[in-house]
Write an enzyme that holds these catalytic residues in place. Sequence first.
Site, PDB file in Angstrom:
ATOM      1  N   ASN A  94     -11.254  -4.292  -3.163  1.00 56.26           N
ATOM      2  CA  ASN A  94     -10.074  -4.404  -4.021  1.00 56.26           C
ATOM      3  C   ASN A  94     -10.048  -5.667  -4.882  1.00 56.26           C
ATOM      4  OD1 ASN A  94      -8.962  -1.945  -3.554  1.00 56.26           O
ATOM      5  ND2 ASN A  94      -7.632  -2.609  -1.891  1.00 56.26           N
ATOM      6  N   ARG A 150       9.883  -1.952   9.362  1.00 56.09           N
ATOM      7  CA  ARG A 150       9.275  -1.150  10.445  1.00 56.09           C
ATOM      8  C   ARG A 150       9.844  -1.567  11.797  1.00 56.09           C
ATOM      9  NH1 ARG A 150       3.305  -1.057   7.611  1.00 56.09           N
ATOM     10  NH2 ARG A 150       3.636   0.950   6.586  1.00 56.09           N
ATOM     11  N   HIS A 174       0.173 -10.002   6.769  1.00 56.84           N
ATOM     12  CA  HIS A 174       0.394  -8.560   6.794  1.00 56.84           C
ATOM     13  C   HIS A 174      -0.873  -7.968   7.402  1.00 56.84           C
ATOM     14  CE1 HIS A 174       2.017  -4.749   5.762  1.00 56.84           C
ATOM     15  NE2 HIS A 174       1.081  -4.450   4.899  1.00 56.84           N
TER      16      HIS A 174
HETATM   17  N1  APR Z   1      -7.191  -0.141 -13.008  1.00 55.82           N
HETATM   18  C1  APR Z   1      -6.054   0.569 -12.917  1.00 55.82           C
HETATM   19  N2  APR Z   1      -5.774   1.393 -11.871  1.00 55.82           N
HETATM   20  C2  APR Z   1      -6.701   1.491 -10.919  1.00 55.82           C
HETATM   21  C3  APR Z   1      -7.911   0.763 -10.940  1.00 55.82           C
HETATM   22  C4  APR Z   1      -8.147  -0.072 -12.058  1.00 55.82           C
HETATM   23  N3  APR Z   1      -9.256  -0.802 -12.160  1.00 55.82           N
HETATM   24  N4  APR Z   1      -8.615   1.077  -9.826  1.00 55.82           N
HETATM   25  C5  APR Z   1      -7.875   1.947  -9.131  1.00 55.82           C
HETATM   26  N5  APR Z   1      -6.716   2.208  -9.781  1.00 55.82           N
HETATM   27  C6  APR Z   1      -5.651   3.134  -9.414  1.00 55.82           C
HETATM   28  C7  APR Z   1      -6.206   4.474  -8.937  1.00 55.82           C
HETATM   29  O1  APR Z   1      -6.595   5.290 -10.027  1.00 55.82           O
HETATM   30  C8  APR Z   1      -5.020   5.032  -8.152  1.00 55.82           C
HETATM   31  O2  APR Z   1      -4.210   5.866  -8.955  1.00 55.82           O
HETATM   32  O3  APR Z   1      -4.913   2.647  -8.311  1.00 55.82           O
HETATM   33  C9  APR Z   1      -4.236   3.776  -7.742  1.00 55.82           C
HETATM   34  C10 APR Z   1      -4.160   3.579  -6.241  1.00 55.82           C
HETATM   35  O4  APR Z   1      -3.402   4.628  -5.740  1.00 55.82           O
HETATM   36  P1  APR Z   1      -3.681   5.304  -4.325  1.00 55.82           P
HETATM   37  O5  APR Z   1      -5.136   5.535  -4.169  1.00 55.82           O
HETATM   38  O6  APR Z   1      -2.750   6.455  -4.184  1.00 55.82           O
HETATM   39  O7  APR Z   1      -3.292   4.150  -3.278  1.00 55.82           O
HETATM   40  P2  APR Z   1      -1.823   3.781  -2.763  1.00 55.82           P
HETATM   41  O8  APR Z   1      -1.521   4.571  -1.550  1.00 55.82           O
HETATM   42  O9  APR Z   1      -0.873   3.822  -3.904  1.00 55.82           O
HETATM   43  O10 APR Z   1      -2.059   2.283  -2.294  1.00 55.82           O
HETATM   44  C11 APR Z   1      -2.326   1.274  -3.256  1.00 55.82           C
HETATM   45  O11 APR Z   1      -1.190  -0.429  -2.027  1.00 55.82           O
HETATM   46  O12 APR Z   1      -0.209  -0.437   0.068  1.00 55.82           O
HETATM   47  C12 APR Z   1      -1.343  -0.754  -0.658  1.00 55.82           C
HETATM   48  O13 APR Z   1      -3.161  -0.538   0.947  1.00 55.82           O
HETATM   49  C13 APR Z   1      -2.576   0.006  -0.199  1.00 55.82           C
HETATM   50  O14 APR Z   1      -4.148  -1.321  -1.405  1.00 55.82           O
HETATM   51  C14 APR Z   1      -3.438  -0.092  -1.402  1.00 55.82           C
HETATM   52  C15 APR Z   1      -2.439  -0.077  -2.567  1.00 55.82           C
END
Ligand code: APR
Length: 314
Positions: A94, A150, A174
């Site tokens: 990330n 939670r 966290h």
């Molecule tokens: N630029 C823009 N958006 C991006 C990029 C990027 N470089 N890389 C990934 N994304 C977007 C993805 O396309 C996706 O839509 O980030 C979004 C992440 O969404 P999910 O996979 O549904 O993840 P989510 O459950 O929303 O969690 C996101 O929050 O709670 C934390 O641990 C969790 O790190 C995670 C984050």
Amino acid sequence: MRKVAVIGAGQVGSTTAMRVAERGIADVSLIDIYGDLARGKALDIAQALPLTDSSSRVEGGSDYGLAAGSDVVVITAGFPRAPGMSRSDLLEKNAAVVREVVEKACAAAPDAVLIMVTNPLDEMTHLAWKVTGWERRRVMGMAGLLDGSRLASFAAAELGVPPGQVQPVVLGSHGDAMLPLARLTSVAGVPLAEILSEGKLEELNARTRDGGAEIVSLLKQGSAYYAPSACVARMVRAVLMDEDMLVVASVRLEGEYGLDDVFLGVPVILGWGGWKRVVELPLHPEERVELEACAAMLRERAEMVDEWLSGNSA
Ligand code: APR
């Protein structure tokens, strides 16, 4: 109308956008690397607003111009934790995403308050702060409110009281070094430690610490988003309404709690412009030792982030 940019239109980002828009807290721009995903979700959210008496405008896409002039930027872009994956495994994956999106979003909204949500939370908040170069009170991570929520939910179920009656205190990271403080958590003013046995308290603490993982293993795909988005939306409201809300957030300490140069969860007063001050709770010596251990661990992880950053300079 105030404006919020939510980067990442996945589960957490889109539900955050929905909560902010449905309450009419602000206009919302939803941005994702997949522009159509963000566009589609923004349309869907906007089409519910005639039913919720909200005059928020919602737009989506991949262009960071949409974030221009935002008062708050929320970062949810990245990868969620897969079953069996630790928060540390997530770090490297990330970091690259967070650096890129923070650079772009903050260039578009240079006066915003930044709320980080992407995990591993404390480390990613440290990274975001480094990337922005902003003063520390404008950059924070959402975690303590969720962990506390939670704990409140578990305690309320155990006691048969409404969850809103529980005032939780959860400090630290966290993750594994989270510090749920049953001693300072109260139910209608009565300390939890006076109502529940030590064994039960430890059970609630452990379940709180593993709260995210419990949901990950049940969902099989993705991680929690209803409670996380509720917490982000609550913090966004506190900033935009200048509420001076007492909330636990991951912030950079510079001497508070005797700790320096580290992001971790402590209570702060949150309002317009970011957090205004850290509230120092009277910790017992053994609690202080735990917080110091947590800080030492997070400082090490932040060094890993710094190394990654210097080895991957743009
Ligand atoms: N630029 C823009 N958006 C991006 C990029 C990027 N470089 N890389 C990934 N994304 C977007 C993805 O396309 C996706 O839509 O980030 C979004 C992440 O969404 P999910 O996979 O549904 O993840 P989510 O459950 O929303 O969690 C996101 O929050 O709670 C934390 O641990 C969790 O790190 C995670 C984050």
